[in-house]
Design a protein around this motif. Structure first.
Motif, PDB file in Angstrom:
ATOM      1  N   ILE A   4       8.042  -0.453   6.530  1.00 50.74           N
ATOM      2  CA  ILE A   4       7.742   0.380   5.371  1.00 50.74           C
ATOM      3  C   ILE A   4       8.668   1.599   5.355  1.00 50.74           C
ATOM      4  CG2 ILE A   4       5.921   1.718   6.529  1.00 50.74           C
ATOM      5  CD1 ILE A   4       4.392   1.566   3.816  1.00 50.74           C
ATOM      6  N   ARG A   5       9.194   1.912   4.192  1.00 52.61           N
ATOM      7  CA  ARG A   5      10.121   3.040   4.066  1.00 52.61           C
ATOM      8  C   ARG A   5       9.355   4.350   3.973  1.00 52.61           C
ATOM      9  NH1 ARG A   5      11.700  -0.237   0.065  1.00 52.61           N
ATOM     10  NH2 ARG A   5      11.242   1.379  -1.493  1.00 52.61           N
ATOM     11  N   GLU A   6      10.011   5.414   4.410  1.00 49.11           N
ATOM     12  CA  GLU A   6       9.377   6.733   4.399  1.00 49.11           C
ATOM     13  C   GLU A   6       9.034   7.170   2.983  1.00 49.11           C
ATOM     14  OE1 GLU A   6      10.992  10.950   5.744  1.00 49.11           O
ATOM     15  OE2 GLU A   6      10.668   9.633   7.483  1.00 49.11           O
ATOM     16  N   GLU A   7       9.857   6.767   2.019  1.00 50.56           N
ATOM     17  CA  GLU A   7       9.589   7.136   0.615  1.00 50.56           C
ATOM     18  C   GLU A   7       8.278   6.513   0.131  1.00 50.56           C
ATOM     19  OE1 GLU A   7      12.441   5.497   1.557  1.00 50.56           O
ATOM     20  OE2 GLU A   7      13.679   7.306   1.760  1.00 50.56           O
ATOM     21  N   GLU A   8       8.045   5.241   0.541  1.00 55.00           N
ATOM     22  CA  GLU A   8       6.807   4.585   0.133  1.00 55.00           C
ATOM     23  C   GLU A   8       5.602   5.222   0.818  1.00 55.00           C
ATOM     24  OE1 GLU A   8       4.786   0.113  -0.168  1.00 55.00           O
ATOM     25  OE2 GLU A   8       6.734   0.376   0.809  1.00 55.00           O
ATOM     26  N   VAL A   9       5.744   5.571   2.084  1.00 57.06           N
ATOM     27  CA  VAL A   9       4.669   6.267   2.803  1.00 57.06           C
ATOM     28  C   VAL A   9       4.333   7.564   2.101  1.00 57.06           C
ATOM     29  CG1 VAL A   9       3.999   7.386   4.954  1.00 57.06           C
ATOM     30  CG2 VAL A   9       5.256   5.233   5.029  1.00 57.06           C
ATOM     31  N   ASN A  10       5.357   8.316   1.750  1.00 55.31           N
ATOM     32  CA  ASN A  10       5.154   9.613   1.087  1.00 55.31           C
ATOM     33  C   ASN A  10       4.412   9.435  -0.233  1.00 55.31           C
ATOM     34  OD1 ASN A  10       5.461  12.436   0.916  1.00 55.31           O
ATOM     35  ND2 ASN A  10       7.225  12.184  -0.440  1.00 55.31           N
ATOM     36  N   LYS A  11       4.772   8.386  -0.972  1.00 57.97           N
ATOM     37  CA  LYS A  11       4.118   8.116  -2.260  1.00 57.97           C
ATOM     38  C   LYS A  11       2.635   7.797  -2.064  1.00 57.97           C
ATOM     39  CE  LYS A  11       4.451   5.066  -6.282  1.00 57.97           C
ATOM     40  NZ  LYS A  11       5.186   3.907  -6.885  1.00 57.97           N
ATOM     41  N   ILE A  12       2.336   6.999  -1.033  1.00 57.02           N
ATOM     42  CA  ILE A  12       0.940   6.604  -0.778  1.00 57.02           C
ATOM     43  C   ILE A  12       0.108   7.808  -0.351  1.00 57.02           C
ATOM     44  CG2 ILE A  12      -0.571   5.249   0.734  1.00 57.02           C
ATOM     45  CD1 ILE A  12       1.633   3.106   0.797  1.00 57.02           C
ATOM     46  N   TYR A  61      -2.558  -0.198   5.538  1.00 54.48           N
ATOM     47  CA  TYR A  61      -1.379  -0.865   4.982  1.00 54.48           C
ATOM     48  C   TYR A  61      -0.109  -0.226   5.552  1.00 54.48           C
ATOM     49  CZ  TYR A  61       2.353  -1.989   1.684  1.00 54.48           C
ATOM     50  OH  TYR A  61       3.545  -2.365   1.135  1.00 54.48           O
ATOM     51  N   ILE A  62      -0.110   1.100   5.594  1.00 56.16           N
ATOM     52  CA  ILE A  62       1.038   1.815   6.174  1.00 56.16           C
ATOM     53  C   ILE A  62       1.209   1.436   7.646  1.00 56.16           C
ATOM     54  CG2 ILE A  62       1.902   4.102   6.854  1.00 56.16           C
ATOM     55  CD1 ILE A  62       0.542   5.225   4.340  1.00 56.16           C
ATOM     56  N   PHE A  63       0.102   1.390   8.375  1.00 52.62           N
ATOM     57  CA  PHE A  63       0.169   1.169   9.825  1.00 52.62           C
ATOM     58  C   PHE A  63       0.671  -0.228  10.186  1.00 52.62           C
ATOM     59  CE2 PHE A  63      -3.579   4.357  10.286  1.00 52.62           C
ATOM     60  CZ  PHE A  63      -2.707   5.401  10.020  1.00 52.62           C
ATOM     61  N   ILE A  64       0.249  -1.245   9.422  1.00 55.18           N
ATOM     62  CA  ILE A  64       0.596  -2.620   9.801  1.00 55.18           C
ATOM     63  C   ILE A  64       1.898  -3.095   9.167  1.00 55.18           C
ATOM     64  CG2 ILE A  64      -1.828  -3.225  10.140  1.00 55.18           C
ATOM     65  CD1 ILE A  64      -1.752  -4.754   7.510  1.00 55.18           C
ATOM     66  N   HIS A  65       2.405  -2.368   8.170  1.00 58.41           N
ATOM     67  CA  HIS A  65       3.643  -2.787   7.512  1.00 58.41           C
ATOM     68  C   HIS A  65       4.809  -2.543   8.463  1.00 58.41           C
ATOM     69  CE1 HIS A  65       6.718  -3.379   4.520  1.00 58.41           C
ATOM     70  NE2 HIS A  65       5.821  -3.622   3.588  1.00 58.41           N
ATOM     71  N   PRO A  66       5.526  -3.607   8.852  1.00 61.49           N
ATOM     72  CA  PRO A  66       6.536  -3.446   9.912  1.00 61.49           C
ATOM     73  C   PRO A  66       7.753  -2.608   9.519  1.00 61.49           C
ATOM     74  CG  PRO A  66       6.599  -5.664   8.997  1.00 61.49           C
ATOM     75  CD  PRO A  66       5.409  -4.998   8.405  1.00 61.49           C
TER      76      PRO A  66
END
Length: 504
Positions: A150-158, A143-148
């Motif tokens: 995606i914010r760094e905050e959301e990545v960090n949360k995941i 999901y992280i890889f394909i999301h064009p």
């Protein structure tokens, strides 16, 4: 089928335990037998053993020493201790090494059966739990890889939720593409290879949306070790630079995939590091558009050698490797648009059979290397070239035949022959004769007779016209010849035909 190793220095006990388990669990286990700890350790080093049943008191290496030794193995079996000694000290040693159960001799059949049932159930639950956790982790990372955007905050949360603590201090991402095997088996194969040759390494392995095997690891050496032992399977591997923050995992993935793409230009390299590839930005202005248009316009002409020369200039590997893989991708898209798509629109649906190849040639990563792509593209262009030439030939022949037939219909009453008409359309006598018959289905003489007789049938409807007059009007100076030819085509003489028409 599970692998089960029975270790006891008494042969009859080994065989007896095997017989008991075989009867209780038919076709469930593959058995291996050893008479002491050293023999067992050799088997454990060369096989992925699922369950180990071992006696304690044995020569050379006892059961406790064996259990202690297997703690260093990458693939650790579930351990069951068997002993005739009801000694608490042995039990304490066994517990320290996480032995699953402690069974006393003589073995109770039901107790052994219940213990193995529990071990198998726990293994299944653990496997399903691990599989579900891995699938969840894989889905979240994809999901992280394909999301064009995606914010760094959301990545960090995941990634925090995924508890990837083992990679907190630094990690690499690798992207591996297999060129021959199916996608389904690739992840399992890589995991087996890592377990066999990279024991003790922290890693996570899964498949991305494009079927690449993605490897997250703390140690770059894992990639080198892995590739050195995978010579039997043709694959390419791209590696990111080292990252120290998990919120940058998308960047690391993109670096690995970008590095992997370069196998197209460097198929001989077992692995490609992101830091070693050309990352210069390319624009449409860098593409030799004029040369591509030139190739397109030469398709269907008699300039085969010029097409080859121009194609070699466009697909110059030295220049392409200097510019980088992004240049190659943009060049390929331009080739598709300027040459292949344009050829399709020019040739129309009749060219579909040839352009079925477009599905493959239109995407460079369908090929193992630049040279495979080059030869396929060259073949495609020359198929289009020959097809276009054939179409031109057909259109040209049709134009000549239409001219010839019009001339015949306009001049059937004159003294014309094959030589006269072939000269009129400026074609070789023999070639025109062959082409005319192919086009009309009749020889020139028969076709001219047919046209004249049809005109004669129309003229004979007029009672004022005499037979000799009709003969002259349709190009026959000799009325007898006219009558013979008329009878040949109509079945009756022209006079009889006229009288019949007038009497009706």
């Amino acid at each position: 089928m599970h692998k089960l190793l029975i270790v006891d220095d008494e042969r009859n006990i080994r065989l007896g335990i095997q017989a008991m388990i075989s009867r209780a669990f038919p076709e469930t286990f593959e058995f291996l037998l050893a008479s002491n700890g050293l023999e067992a350790l050799e088997l454990l080093n060369s096989n992925d053993i699922d369950i180990l049943l071992t006696d304690i008191k044995m020569p050379e290496m006892d059961g406790i020493q064996l259990v202690q030794s297997i703690q260093n193995l990458a693939y650790k079996p579930t351990v069951l201790i068997i002993s005739g000694y009801d000694d608490f000290q042995y039990a304490k040693e066994a517990i320290k090494f996480r032995v699953k159960d402690y069974l006393l001799k003589p073995i109770n059949r039901n107790e052994l059966k219940q213990t193995l049932e529990r071990v198998l159930l726990e293994a299944e639950v653990e496997q399903n739990t691990k599989k579900a956790a891995n699938e969840y982790c894989s889905n979240q990372l994809n999901y992280i890889f394909i999301h064009p955007k995606i914010r760094e905050e959301e990545v960090n949360k995941i990634v925090t939720n995924l508890q990837l603590d083992a990679f907190m201090d630094g990690y690499y991402v690798g992207a591996m593409k297999f060129h021959e095997s199916s996608e389904e088996e690739n992840v399992a194969y890589v995991e087996d290879m890592i377990a066999k040759y990279c024991s003790g390494s922290e890693y996570f392995c899964f498949r991305d949306k494009d079927g690449n095997v993605i490897i997250l690891t703390c140690e770059e050496q894992l990639f080198h070790t892995l590739k050195s032992h995978m010579k039997s399977k043709r694959s390419s591997l791209g590696i990111s630079v080292r990252h120290t923050h998990l919120e940058h995992i998308k960047t690391a993935y993109e670096q690995a995939v970008f590095a992997l793409k370069n196998y197209f230009l460097y198929p001989e390299k077992p692995l490609i590091h992101f830091s070693h590839v050309n990352k210069s930005k390319i624009t449409d202005h860098d593409i030799p558009v004029d040369n591509l248009k030139k190739i397109f316009h030469m398709i269907g002409t008699n300039r085969e050698q010029e097409i080859k020369t121009c194609l070699l200039e466009v697909l110059n590997l030295e220049e392409i490797t200097h510019q980088g893989i992004e240049y190659m991708e943009l060049l390929s898209r331009s080739i598709n648009t300027i040459i292949l798509d344009a050829a399709y629109h020019r040739l129309g649906e009749d060219s579909v059979e040839i352009l079925k190849r477009y599905d493959k040639v239109g995407y460079i990563y369908h090929f193992k290397s630049f040279y495979d792509y080059f030869y396929a593209l060259e073949e495609m262009i020359f198929l289009l070239h020959e097809y276009q030439k054939q179409l031109k030939s057909v259109y040209s022949e049709q134009k000549y035949m239409e001219m010839a037939i019009k001339y015949i219909h306009d001049n059937y009453n004159q003294d014309i022959n094959l030589a006269v008409v072939s000269n009129y359309v400026s074609l070789n006598y023999s070639y025109f004769s062959h082409m005319f018959k192919e086009y009309t289905g009749h020889s020139f003489v028969d076709y001219l007779k047919k046209v004249r007789i049809e005109q004669a049938k129309t003229l004979l409807t007029s009672p004022e016209l005499k037979i000799y007059e009709v003969s002259s009007l349709v190009g026959y100076k000799n009325p007898k010849q006219f009558t013979r030819v008329f009878r040949e085509f109509v079945g009756i003489a022209p006079k009889e035909y006229q009288e019949k028409l007038l009497s009706d």
